[in-house]
Motif scaffolding. Structure first.
Motif, PDB file in Angstrom:
ATOM      1  N   ILE A   8      57.808  44.267  39.073  1.00  0.00           N
ATOM      2  CA  ILE A   8      57.709  43.470  40.294  1.00  0.00           C
ATOM      3  C   ILE A   8      56.334  42.824  40.390  1.00  0.00           C
ATOM      4  N   GLY A   9      56.312  41.512  40.546  1.00  0.00           N
ATOM      5  CA  GLY A   9      55.079  40.791  40.792  1.00  0.00           C
ATOM      6  C   GLY A   9      54.846  40.623  42.285  1.00  0.00           C
ATOM      7  N   TYR A  10      53.593  40.782  42.702  1.00  0.00           N
ATOM      8  CA  TYR A  10      53.264  40.644  44.121  1.00  0.00           C
ATOM      9  C   TYR A  10      51.842  40.112  44.255  1.00  0.00           C
ATOM     10  N   VAL A  11      51.514  39.624  45.435  1.00  0.00           N
ATOM     11  CA  VAL A  11      50.161  39.134  45.715  1.00  0.00           C
ATOM     12  C   VAL A  11      49.392  40.267  46.391  1.00  0.00           C
ATOM     13  N   PRO A  12      48.247  40.667  45.843  1.00  0.00           N
ATOM     14  CA  PRO A  12      47.521  41.840  46.361  1.00  0.00           C
ATOM     15  C   PRO A  12      46.739  41.527  47.635  1.00  0.00           C
ATOM     16  N   GLU A  13      47.479  41.190  48.681  1.00  0.00           N
ATOM     17  CA  GLU A  13      46.895  40.903  49.982  1.00  0.00           C
ATOM     18  C   GLU A  13      47.567  41.790  51.023  1.00  0.00           C
ATOM     19  N   HIS A  14      47.194  41.640  52.277  1.00  0.00           N
ATOM     20  CA  HIS A  14      47.702  42.487  53.352  1.00  0.00           C
ATOM     21  C   HIS A  14      49.226  42.494  53.451  1.00  0.00           C
ATOM     22  N   PHE A  15      49.869  41.378  53.090  1.00  0.00           N
ATOM     23  CA  PHE A  15      51.326  41.307  53.155  1.00  0.00           C
ATOM     24  C   PHE A  15      52.012  42.296  52.198  1.00  0.00           C
ATOM     25  N   SER A  16      51.285  42.816  51.252  1.00  0.00           N
ATOM     26  CA  SER A  16      51.886  43.740  50.280  1.00  0.00           C
ATOM     27  C   SER A  16      52.007  45.162  50.821  1.00  0.00           C
ATOM     28  N   THR A  17      51.548  45.430  52.034  1.00  0.00           N
ATOM     29  CA  THR A  17      51.509  46.803  52.545  1.00  0.00           C
ATOM     30  C   THR A  17      52.884  47.486  52.594  1.00  0.00           C
ATOM     31  N   PRO A  18      53.952  46.847  53.095  1.00  0.00           N
ATOM     32  CA  PRO A  18      55.252  47.530  53.073  1.00  0.00           C
ATOM     33  C   PRO A  18      55.739  47.857  51.655  1.00  0.00           C
ATOM     34  N   LEU A  28      59.985  54.358  45.504  1.00  0.00           N
ATOM     35  CA  LEU A  28      60.397  53.162  44.761  1.00  0.00           C
ATOM     36  C   LEU A  28      59.944  53.286  43.308  1.00  0.00           C
ATOM     37  N   GLN A  29      60.898  53.250  42.388  1.00  0.00           N
ATOM     38  CA  GLN A  29      60.598  53.318  40.962  1.00  0.00           C
ATOM     39  C   GLN A  29      60.465  51.897  40.419  1.00  0.00           C
ATOM     40  N   ALA A  30      59.256  51.441  40.272  1.00  0.00           N
ATOM     41  CA  ALA A  30      59.020  50.079  39.800  1.00  0.00           C
ATOM     42  C   ALA A  30      57.604  49.987  39.246  1.00  0.00           C
ATOM     43  N   ALA A  31      57.427  49.045  38.336  1.00  0.00           N
ATOM     44  CA  ALA A  31      56.101  48.745  37.809  1.00  0.00           C
ATOM     45  C   ALA A  31      55.567  47.534  38.569  1.00  0.00           C
ATOM     46  N   LEU A  32      54.538  47.760  39.385  1.00  0.00           N
ATOM     47  CA  LEU A  32      53.991  46.687  40.211  1.00  0.00           C
ATOM     48  C   LEU A  32      52.841  45.994  39.492  1.00  0.00           C
ATOM     49  N   THR A  33      52.906  44.665  39.442  1.00  0.00           N
ATOM     50  CA  THR A  33      51.853  43.869  38.811  1.00  0.00           C
ATOM     51  C   THR A  33      51.286  42.900  39.827  1.00  0.00           C
ATOM     52  N   ALA A  34      49.971  42.971  40.039  1.00  0.00           N
ATOM     53  CA  ALA A  34      49.309  42.095  41.006  1.00  0.00           C
ATOM     54  C   ALA A  34      49.056  40.720  40.404  1.00  0.00           C
ATOM     55  N   PHE A  35      49.299  39.692  41.206  1.00  0.00           N
ATOM     56  CA  PHE A  35      49.031  38.312  40.811  1.00  0.00           C
ATOM     57  C   PHE A  35      48.119  37.679  41.867  1.00  0.00           C
ATOM     58  N   HIS A  41      51.806  31.407  39.666  1.00  0.00           N
ATOM     59  CA  HIS A  41      51.615  32.248  38.487  1.00  0.00           C
ATOM     60  C   HIS A  41      52.807  33.172  38.288  1.00  0.00           C
ATOM     61  N   MET A  42      53.361  33.695  39.389  1.00  0.00           N
ATOM     62  CA  MET A  42      54.525  34.565  39.278  1.00  0.00           C
ATOM     63  C   MET A  42      55.745  33.811  38.757  1.00  0.00           C
ATOM     64  N   ILE A  43      55.901  32.556  39.140  1.00  0.00           N
ATOM     65  CA  ILE A  43      57.012  31.746  38.617  1.00  0.00           C
ATOM     66  C   ILE A  43      56.897  31.631  37.098  1.00  0.00           C
ATOM     67  N   THR A  44      55.705  31.359  36.614  1.00  0.00           N
ATOM     68  CA  THR A  44      55.487  31.305  35.164  1.00  0.00           C
ATOM     69  C   THR A  44      55.825  32.639  34.512  1.00  0.00           C
ATOM     70  N   ALA A  45      55.401  33.743  35.133  1.00  0.00           N
ATOM     71  CA  ALA A  45      55.661  35.077  34.581  1.00  0.00           C
ATOM     72  C   ALA A  45      57.153  35.396  34.557  1.00  0.00           C
ATOM     73  N   LEU A  46      57.891  34.969  35.570  1.00  0.00           N
ATOM     74  CA  LEU A  46      59.348  35.157  35.582  1.00  0.00           C
ATOM     75  C   LEU A  46      59.992  34.413  34.418  1.00  0.00           C
ATOM     76  N   ARG A  47      59.572  33.181  34.211  1.00  0.00           N
ATOM     77  CA  ARG A  47      60.160  32.354  33.156  1.00  0.00           C
ATOM     78  C   ARG A  47      59.794  32.839  31.767  1.00  0.00           C
ATOM     79  N   GLU A  48      58.695  33.550  31.662  1.00  0.00           N
ATOM     80  CA  GLU A  48      58.267  34.073  30.359  1.00  0.00           C
ATOM     81  C   GLU A  48      58.649  35.541  30.173  1.00  0.00           C
ATOM     82  N   ASN A  49      59.508  36.036  31.068  1.00  0.00           N
ATOM     83  CA  ASN A  49      60.042  37.402  30.994  1.00  0.00           C
ATOM     84  C   ASN A  49      58.949  38.469  31.048  1.00  0.00           C
TER      85      ASN A  49
END
Length: 307
Positions: A8-18, A28-35, A41-49
């Motif tokens: 899961i890609g996310y933006v490491p700002e206050h909105f990421s708290t939940p 939650l079993q997931a690998a979180l990656t900050a963008f 940038h996340m759109i590019t990462a989605l397209r590049e798997n």
């Protein structure tokens, strides 16, 4: 592959708290990656798997699928709603740029953006439309701004408006406020998104059937729990935001008064996407009759999303 934890890609700002609470308190079993550079940038990462799911800005995701030159099938679909309230984009310039005294000073200037296609890029056109700067820009070589300066990250954007590489940039208000208070940058104005501000998207290659992907369904359940916990434990939210992220307790507390997260994150209202497309067309980001239409951007079987 389907048993692997979601990336899961996310933006490491206050909105990421939940999202943080979903992992910390509800397993939650997931690998979180900050963008830090955001939605583009996340759109590019989605397209590049590189990631399977991303949580980011509505306008960035819609623009990414709605352009006529979108590659292949677009690489992702909008599957959920994260934040229901609009986003306040603060408009910032350098601390010592007296020639930039108001929003009207920004016409034909150099705008700093994180990436082409990012929220900061898209919203610069929404601002230009609101200010009436698009009226005489029908020629392909003429636009509302002199240049778009791609700078990736928030710190590079702040440096750029101080050294003259860019004249202004747009970023979320509370993320910017600390640097207004310190005198590093100066606030020129603001503009709100005319739509709910954050969406959840899933890769078309690694999550080809979102309605039946148990990992995605688990994400929605755990994220709903994280949102509920966030609402019931505001003190813990403020503590996390003011220690793990780049905000003061005062600003975190004020932000809590302005934001409303979606209590049922699965699914998207197609009318919201239609409205976003309409405004992005008016602003010149998307072209009428070209690119994906709203229903194509969504996935059936996820919440109440289709009419």
């Amino acid at each position: 592959m389907t048993d692997a934890p979601l990336r899961i890609g996310y933006v490491p700002e206050h909105f990421s708290t939940p999202l943080y609470f979903a992992q910390k308190h509800f397993g939650l079993q997931a690998a979180l990656t900050a963008f830090p550079s955001g939605t583009g940038h996340m759109i590019t990462a989605l397209r590049e798997n590189e990631i399977d799911v991303a949580i980011g800005l509505t306008e960035g995701f819609v623009a990414g699928l709605g352009k006529e030159d979108t590659p292949g099938d677009g690489g992702y679909r909008i599957v959920g709603t994260y934040v229901e309230t609009p986003l306040c984009w603060a408009i910032s310039t350098g601390a010592k740029r007296p020639e930039i005294s108001s929003v009207s000073s920004l016409k034909n200037s150099k705008v700093g953006v994180s990436r082409i296609g990012s929220g900061s890029y898209v919203m610069s056109y929404v601002l230009a439309d609101k200010e009436g700067w698009l009226a005489n820009t029908s020629s392909s070589d003429v636009g509302p701004y002199k240049d778009f300066v791609v700078l990736q990250t928030f710190d590079k954007l702040r440096n750029a408006v101080n050294d003259g590489t860019a004249d202004f940039f747009m970023w979320e208000h509370f993320t910017s406020k600390k640097y207004y208070d310190s005198g590093e940058i100066r606030r020129v104005g603001e503009i709100y998104t005319p739509w709910p501000s954050w969406k959840i998207v899933a890769s078309t290659s690694s999550v080809p059937n979102p309605a039946k992907d148990q990992r995605l369904q688990d994400l929605f359940r755990k994220l709903d729990q994280g949102v509920k916990y966030f609402g019931e434990h505001q003190d813990e939210a403020v503590e996390y935001i003011s220690t793990a992220l780049d905000y003061s307790k005062e600003d975190a507390t004020e932000w809590l008064k302005t934001v409303r997260f979606c209590t049922e994150t699965a699914g998207v209202d197609v009318k919201v996407i239609d409205n976003c497309i309409s405004i992005l067309r008016k602003a010149g980001v998307l072209q009428e009759g070209k690119g994906m239409q709203a229903p194509e951007m969504l996935v059936s079987g996820l919440g109440e999303q289709l009419p």
